[in-house]
Write an enzyme that holds these catalytic residues in place. Structure first.
Site, PDB file in Angstrom:
ATOM      1  N   SER A 242       0.538  -1.158   0.068  1.00  0.00           N
ATOM      2  CA  SER A 242      -0.117  -0.103   0.076  1.00  0.00           C
ATOM      3  C   SER A 242       0.793   1.286   0.021  1.00  0.00           C
ATOM      4  O   SER A 242       1.996   1.151   0.587  1.00  0.00           O
ATOM      5  CB  SER A 242      -0.991   0.199   1.408  1.00  0.00           C
ATOM      6  OG  SER A 242      -1.564   1.468   1.503  1.00  0.00           O
TER       7      SER A 242
ATOM      8  N   TYR B 287      -2.771  -1.307   9.684  1.00  0.00           N
ATOM      9  CA  TYR B 287      -2.681  -1.661   8.559  1.00  0.00           C
ATOM     10  C   TYR B 287      -1.381  -1.481   7.876  1.00  0.00           C
ATOM     11  O   TYR B 287      -0.959  -2.364   7.207  1.00  0.00           O
ATOM     12  CB  TYR B 287      -4.039  -0.918   7.785  1.00  0.00           C
ATOM     13  CG  TYR B 287      -3.932  -1.410   6.261  1.00  0.00           C
ATOM     14  CD1 TYR B 287      -4.717  -2.402   5.935  1.00  0.00           C
ATOM     15  CD2 TYR B 287      -3.559  -0.249   5.232  1.00  0.00           C
ATOM     16  CE1 TYR B 287      -4.881  -2.694   4.578  1.00  0.00           C
ATOM     17  CE2 TYR B 287      -3.692  -0.731   3.951  1.00  0.00           C
ATOM     18  CZ  TYR B 287      -4.000  -1.777   3.499  1.00  0.00           C
ATOM     19  OH  TYR B 287      -4.460  -2.292   2.261  1.00  0.00           O
TER      20      TYR B 287
END
Length: 255
Positions: A147, A160
């Protein structure tokens, strides 16, 4: 059955979102697809039909990436499917894509939320890849999905993003340790994309979409095709010399 000459890719979480889009882009490049889904078999079969409409073979298998105890059984099922459908025992490509969103400030992140993210985003790819090593062809590819949040920090994503940072370190180690088998291992790091991920917030919340656009060099939020096209480009047969790399595909978010 005659052995298939098409490359075969396994995409975890390939029934929806970026995984499904990647499957369609790879199918257009002549790649057959095995996709996994956690619970929505109807979505998975719809994705299979889309791949088949592009002229490629596709199979959907159920897998919960957060349940690492099931990986040995999944590997056995995959091997059987490969023999039955393709007349072979190995895949050429593994894409560790399955995941879910998680939003909470560092101060408010619970241990249970942390453990869920860890199980799916890091422990899952680690031990699934380990279980599938005998089923990945020498000279094959592994692509891990990271990400943009592993590079830049936006409040609410500490746990995350930490998992994705771990995935990027793992990518380099896999590239080094699997190098003797000529398996190229890389990570792709999408920016904010208009999908149903995280409840579809980037797609459906105009204020958030506008905010993402304001942070992005190309002036808009990403679209699924932006990522699917990049995945297919990274995995083309003539691109095997690149390994151990993190490739961000974010339109220049927070440069």
């Amino acid at each position: 059955m005659t052995t298939s000459t098409s490359r075969v890719a396994l995409i975890t979480g390939g029934s929806r979102g970026l995984g499904r889009n990647a499957a369609l882009h790879l199918a257009r490049d002549g790649v057959d697809i095995v996709l996994t889904y956690r619970s929505r078999g109807d979505e998975a079969q719809s994705a299979v039909r889309e791949v088949e409409a592009l002229g490629q073979r596709a199979v959907a298998l159920q897998l919960d990436v957060g349940q690492s105890g099931s990986f040995a059984e999944f590997a056995a099922r995959l091997k059987q499917v490969l023999q039955t459908v393709w007349g072979r025992g190995q895949i050429d490509i593994l894409i560790n894509n399955a995941g879910m969103g998680g939003y909470a400030s560092f101060a408010e992140t619970t241990e249970a939320e942390f453990d869920d993210l860890m199980a799916v985003h890091f422990k899952g790819p680690f031990f699934l890849t380990q279980a599938l090593l005998p089923l990945i062809a020498d000279g094959g590819r592994i692509l891990n999905v990271s990400s943009g949040l592993a590079r830049f920090a936006l409040p609410g994503h500490a746990a995350y993003a930490a998992m994705k940072g771990a995935v990027e370190v793992l990518t380099r180690y896999l590239a080094r340790e699997l190098g003797p088998r000529r398996i190229a291992v890389n990570a792709i790091a999408p920016g904010a994309i208009e999908t149903d991920f995280g409840g579809g917030a980037v797609r459906d919340n105009k204020a958030l979409n506008d905010y993402v656009a304001s942070l992005t060099a190309q002036g808009r939020a990403g679209l699924p095709d932006d990522i699917g096209a990049a995945v297919a480009a990274l995995l083309r047969p003539d691109n095997g010399w690149m390994t151990g790399q993190r490739v961000e595909v974010s339109g220049g978010m927070l440069l």
